[in-house]
Structure formats: structure tokens, C-alpha cells
Write an enzyme that holds these catalytic residues in place. Structure first.
Site, PDB file in Angstrom:
ATOM      1  N   SER A   1       0.856  -1.243   0.019  1.00  0.00           N
ATOM      2  CA  SER A   1       0.005   0.014  -0.041  1.00  0.00           C
ATOM      3  C   SER A   1       0.778   1.336   0.022  1.00  0.00           C
ATOM      4  O   SER A   1       2.008   0.980   0.338  1.00  0.00           O
ATOM      5  CB  SER A   1      -0.938  -0.163   1.369  1.00  0.00           C
ATOM      6  OG  SER A   1      -1.253   1.450   1.609  1.00  0.00           O
TER       7      SER A   1
ATOM      8  N   TYR B   1      -0.803  -1.008  10.467  1.00  0.00           N
ATOM      9  CA  TYR B   1      -1.040  -1.300   8.753  1.00  0.00           C
ATOM     10  C   TYR B   1       0.034  -0.714   8.292  1.00  0.00           C
ATOM     11  O   TYR B   1       0.867  -1.143   7.269  1.00  0.00           O
ATOM     12  CB  TYR B   1      -2.386  -0.601   8.455  1.00  0.00           C
ATOM     13  CG  TYR B   1      -2.576  -0.861   7.016  1.00  0.00           C
ATOM     14  CD1 TYR B   1      -3.019  -2.151   6.348  1.00  0.00           C
ATOM     15  CD2 TYR B   1      -2.641   0.029   5.732  1.00  0.00           C
ATOM     16  CE1 TYR B   1      -3.317  -2.263   4.970  1.00  0.00           C
ATOM     17  CE2 TYR B   1      -2.899   0.018   4.397  1.00  0.00           C
ATOM     18  CZ  TYR B   1      -3.265  -1.236   4.258  1.00  0.00           C
ATOM     19  OH  TYR B   1      -3.665  -1.390   3.033  1.00  0.00           O
TER      20      TYR B   1
HETATM   21  N1  LIG Z   1      -8.708  -1.467  -1.140  1.00  0.00           N
HETATM   22  C1  LIG Z   1      -7.839  -0.663  -0.785  1.00  0.00           C
HETATM   23  O1  LIG Z   1      -8.098   0.556  -0.871  1.00  0.00           O
HETATM   24  C2  LIG Z   1      -6.341  -0.959  -0.832  1.00  0.00           C
HETATM   25  C3  LIG Z   1      -5.424   0.227  -0.672  1.00  0.00           C
HETATM   26  C4  LIG Z   1      -4.112  -0.424  -0.539  1.00  0.00           C
HETATM   27  C5  LIG Z   1      -3.643  -1.702  -0.528  1.00  0.00           C
HETATM   28  N2  LIG Z   1      -4.711  -2.643  -0.325  1.00  0.00           N
HETATM   29  C6  LIG Z   1      -4.102  -4.118  -0.181  1.00  0.00           C
HETATM   30  O2  LIG Z   1      -4.525  -4.726  -1.337  1.00  0.00           O
HETATM   31  C7  LIG Z   1      -4.918  -6.051  -0.676  1.00  0.00           C
HETATM   32  C8  LIG Z   1      -6.301  -6.493  -1.062  1.00  0.00           C
HETATM   33  O3  LIG Z   1      -7.322  -5.663  -0.606  1.00  0.00           O
HETATM   34  P1  LIG Z   1      -8.744  -5.643  -0.970  1.00  0.00           P
HETATM   35  O4  LIG Z   1      -9.239  -4.356  -0.898  1.00  0.00           O
HETATM   36  O5  LIG Z   1      -9.022  -6.399  -2.161  1.00  0.00           O
HETATM   37  O6  LIG Z   1      -9.248  -6.585   0.381  1.00  0.00           O
HETATM   38  P2  LIG Z   1     -10.496  -7.397   0.603  1.00  0.00           P
HETATM   39  O7  LIG Z   1     -11.682  -7.211  -0.354  1.00  0.00           O
HETATM   40  O8  LIG Z   1     -10.706  -7.255   2.235  1.00  0.00           O
HETATM   41  O9  LIG Z   1      -9.892  -8.836   0.375  1.00  0.00           O
HETATM   42  C9  LIG Z   1      -8.900  -9.465   1.043  1.00  0.00           C
HETATM   43  C10 LIG Z   1      -9.477 -10.789   1.192  1.00  0.00           C
HETATM   44  O10 LIG Z   1      -8.679 -11.703   1.985  1.00  0.00           O
HETATM   45  C11 LIG Z   1      -9.297 -12.664   2.585  1.00  0.00           C
HETATM   46  N3  LIG Z   1      -8.780 -12.980   3.863  1.00  0.00           N
HETATM   47  C12 LIG Z   1      -8.637 -12.062   5.115  1.00  0.00           C
HETATM   48  N4  LIG Z   1      -7.858 -12.854   6.082  1.00  0.00           N
HETATM   49  C13 LIG Z   1      -7.567 -13.941   5.402  1.00  0.00           C
HETATM   50  C14 LIG Z   1      -6.777 -15.224   5.760  1.00  0.00           C
HETATM   51  N5  LIG Z   1      -6.325 -15.249   6.917  1.00  0.00           N
HETATM   52  N6  LIG Z   1      -6.789 -16.361   5.056  1.00  0.00           N
HETATM   53  C15 LIG Z   1      -7.289 -16.419   3.875  1.00  0.00           C
HETATM   54  N7  LIG Z   1      -8.017 -15.161   3.374  1.00  0.00           N
HETATM   55  C16 LIG Z   1      -8.055 -14.029   4.064  1.00  0.00           C
HETATM   56  C17 LIG Z   1     -10.730 -11.756   2.968  1.00  0.00           C
HETATM   57  O11 LIG Z   1     -11.778 -12.539   3.304  1.00  0.00           O
HETATM   58  P3  LIG Z   1     -12.214 -12.870   4.587  1.00  0.00           P
HETATM   59  O12 LIG Z   1     -11.981 -12.186   5.829  1.00  0.00           O
HETATM   60  O13 LIG Z   1     -13.791 -13.297   4.555  1.00  0.00           O
HETATM   61  O14 LIG Z   1     -11.545 -14.468   4.859  1.00  0.00           O
HETATM   62  C18 LIG Z   1     -10.895 -11.058   1.718  1.00  0.00           C
HETATM   63  O15 LIG Z   1     -11.813 -11.833   0.869  1.00  0.00           O
HETATM   64  C19 LIG Z   1      -4.666  -6.184   0.862  1.00  0.00           C
HETATM   65  O16 LIG Z   1      -3.555  -6.465   1.213  1.00  0.00           O
HETATM   66  C20 LIG Z   1      -4.767  -4.448   1.088  1.00  0.00           C
HETATM   67  O17 LIG Z   1      -4.124  -3.992   2.136  1.00  0.00           O
HETATM   68  C21 LIG Z   1      -5.863  -2.406  -0.611  1.00  0.00           C
END
Ligand SMILES: NC(=O)c1ccc[n+]([C@@H]2O[C@H](COP(=O)([O-])OP(=O)(O)OC[C@H]3O[C@@H](n4cnc5c(N)ncnc54)[C@H](OP(=O)(O)O)[C@@H]3O)[C@@H](O)[C@H]2O)c1
Length: 261
Positions: free
Chosen positions: A151, A165
Site C-alpha cells: 500500500s 497497517y
Molecule cells: N482496497 C484498498 O483500498 C487497498 C489499498 C491499498 C492496499 N490494499 C491492499 O490490497 C490487498 C487486497 O485488498 P482488498 O481491498 O481487495 O481487500 P479485501 O476485499 O478485504 O480482500 C481480502 C480478502 O482476503 C481474505 N482474507 C482475510 N484474511 C484471510 C486469511 N487469514 N486467510 C485467507 N483469506 C483471508 C478476506 O476474506 P475473509 O476475511 O472473509 O476471509 C478477503 O476476501 C490487501 O493487502 C490490502 O491491504 C488495498
């Protein structure tokens, strides 16, 4: 040389951890649409099955594997399932992570339990499946690709209670460089993508705060946040032959946010 062919992944096998989530689901579909067979890993089998169905409807190949990526046996099981189902493993994209919108505390009061939870959610969940996948890549001797989702918060502070984070993503940037250095001898590249806000379920709660959202747009020169489609180009570049001489790099995907700091 056919330039576009260098971005195709026909015959390659990919693991996407967190394929149940916004960025992970979009990544899994993108990899499948350029020819990779995809193992979709995460904790929610219903959401993973929905991603697999979407891939299959688009003519691709995928399987869903349920597991907690912070648990070694489950992480090992994902690499095993990929090799068992598709015969090899070439690519892992780690998208499990979060806590930016839900674990906000003043730095001097940051709870110890939340610190451990957020560090594990962002770091252990990348370490364990990557170790298993890279073990399979080293054994096969065909090289490979590791892509981590970091991020902009790995590089930038923010006055909004993000201590754990920020620490986790900064550590992910550092360990990506370390892995790139150690695994280069096996022709395994390791690169990271560092977005600012991407519209997914995870960012929903923070983006719903109008004042926060408007302040955010004011800081981003392109004056919008990212959609999941915006990560696809970077993912395909790092997963394909097109990036064969690129390793240990962090691609900041932020509409110019960090450029303006
Ligand atoms: N969205 C943003 O604005 C943003 C910005 C910068 C960086 N990022 C990074 O990009 C990545 C993806 O983000 P996203 O927005 O797509 O997040 P997201 O929609 O929350 O997707 C993450 C997925 O991982 C699953 N998960 C969580 N803990 C887990 C575990 N221990 N084992 C297996 N699965 C697990 C979650 O589902 P469950 O909890 O239901 O298992 C969820 O489906 C993350 O690393 C985030 O920090 C996101």
C-alpha cells in the site's frame, strides 16, 4: 518478438491468495483471461466458488481452495492443490491484507492485540503461502513470479491511526526486496504493487465518510481513487515474461499521490 504475447500466461499456473476479495477476485479473473490456470485461495468458499464460476464462464480454468493463509498447514495445502490439479506452480499473487479502515487507534494507545492481528493479517498471510509456492517453484526449476500487494502506506504516514497497517506494509516492502535478492538465483522474481485507495469491500467504510473521501480526492492529482480494473496492468506485467528483468521493485499505483508529497 510478439510484444503482446509476452504478457500472456498460457500453460502457467497461478495462486491468488485472498481471491475472495475485491483485488484478489479481479486479479484471478485477469490471470485466467490471459491463459493461466488459477488456484483461488481464501477463507470464504462461497465467494471463492463465485470467482471460479466467473472464470469458467469466461472460458478459463480455476479451482477454489478454502484455508486460512495465516496457518501453515492451510497455506501449504494451497500450493499442493495447485500442483495436484494443474501439474505445476509458476506464480503467486498475495492479496490477503487489510486493517486500514477497521483498526484505527492513536499511535500512543495502539492496542497490543490489534497490533499482532494486523501484522499477521498483512505479513504472515503472505509469508506462509509464498514459502510453500516458492518451494514448489525451486523444486521444479522453471523460475517463477511472486507479486505482493502492499500500500502507499508502506511509504507514507497518515494522521489517522494506521500504525500497525503502516508497519506491516513497510515490512512487506522490505521483505519483498529481500526475497527478490535471495530467489533471483532460482529465476524467481518478486515485486510489489502499492495502491492508494481501491474501491473494494475493505475500503467501503472509510470511503463512506464524506469528509475523508473528499480530503482523499483533494490529495490525489488524478482526482479519483482506483477501481479494481486499475491494478490489472501492473499484475499482468509482474506475472509475465514482460517483466523478466524486473525484480525487487515496488510499483506505486496511486493517481500521483506520492508524487505530490
Ligand atoms: N482496497 C484498498 O483500498 C487497498 C489499498 C491499498 C492496499 N490494499 C491492499 O490490497 C490487498 C487486497 O485488498 P482488498 O481491498 O481487495 O481487500 P479485501 O476485499 O478485504 O480482500 C481480502 C480478502 O482476503 C481474505 N482474507 C482475510 N484474511 C484471510 C486469511 N487469514 N486467510 C485467507 N483469506 C483471508 C478476506 O476474506 P475473509 O476475511 O472473509 O476471509 C478477503 O476476501 C490487501 O493487502 C490490502 O491491504 C488495498
Amino acid at each position: 518478438m510478439d510484444e503482446l504475447a509476452r504478457f500472456r500466461l498460457d500453460g502457467k499456473v497461478a495462486v491468488v491468495t485472498g481471491a475472495s476479495g475485491g483485488i484478489g477476485a479481479r486479479t484471478a479473473l485477469a490471470l485466467a483471461r490471459v491463459g493461466a490456470a488459477v488456484t483461488c485461495a481464501g477463507r470464504s468458499i462461497e465467494r471463492l466458488n463465485a470467482v471460479v464460476e466467473r472464470i469458467e464462464r469466461a472460458g478459463g480454468r480455476a479451482i477454489a481452495v478454502e484455508g486460512d493463509m495465516a496457518a501453515k498447514a492451510d497455506a501449504d495445502g494451497v500450493a499442493e492443490a495447485a500442483v495436484e490439479s494443474f501439474g505445476r506452480l509458476d506464480i503467486i499473487v498475495n492479496t490477503v491484507g487489510g486493517g486500514a479502515g477497521t483498526a484505527l487507534y492513536p499511535a500512543h494507545e495502539y492496542p497490543e492485540s490489534e497490533w499482532d492481528r494486523i501484522i499477521d493479517l498483512n505479513l504472515r498471510t503472505s509469508l506462509l503461502p509464498t514459502q510453500a509456492a516458492v518451494q514448489a517453484m525451486i523444486t521444479a526449476g522453471n523460475g517463477g513470479r511472486v507479486v505482493n500487494f502492499s500500500s502507499v502506506r508502506g511509504q507514507l504516514g497518515i494522521d489517522n491511526g494506521f500504525s500497525a497497517y503502516v508497519a506491516a506494509k513497510g515490512a512487506m516492502d522490505a521483505v519483498s526486496r529481500q526475497w527478490a535478492t535471495e530467489w533471483a538465483k532460482h529465476r524467481i522474481t518478486v515485486n510489489s504493487i502499492a495502491p492508494t485507495f481501491v474501491r473494494t469491500a475493505q475500503s467501503e467504510s472509510l470511503l463512506a465518510d464524506k469528509a475523508f473521501y473528499e480530503g482523499l480526492l483533494a490529495r490525489i492529482p488524478l482526482h479519483r481513487i482506483a477501481e479494481t480494473d486499475d491494478v490489472v496492468g501492473a499484475v499482468l506485467f509482474f506475472c509475465s515474461e514482460a517483466s523478466s528483468f524486473v525484480t525487487g521493485q515496488l510499483l506505486t499505483l496511486d493517481g500521483g499521490l506520492t508524487a505530490a508529497q
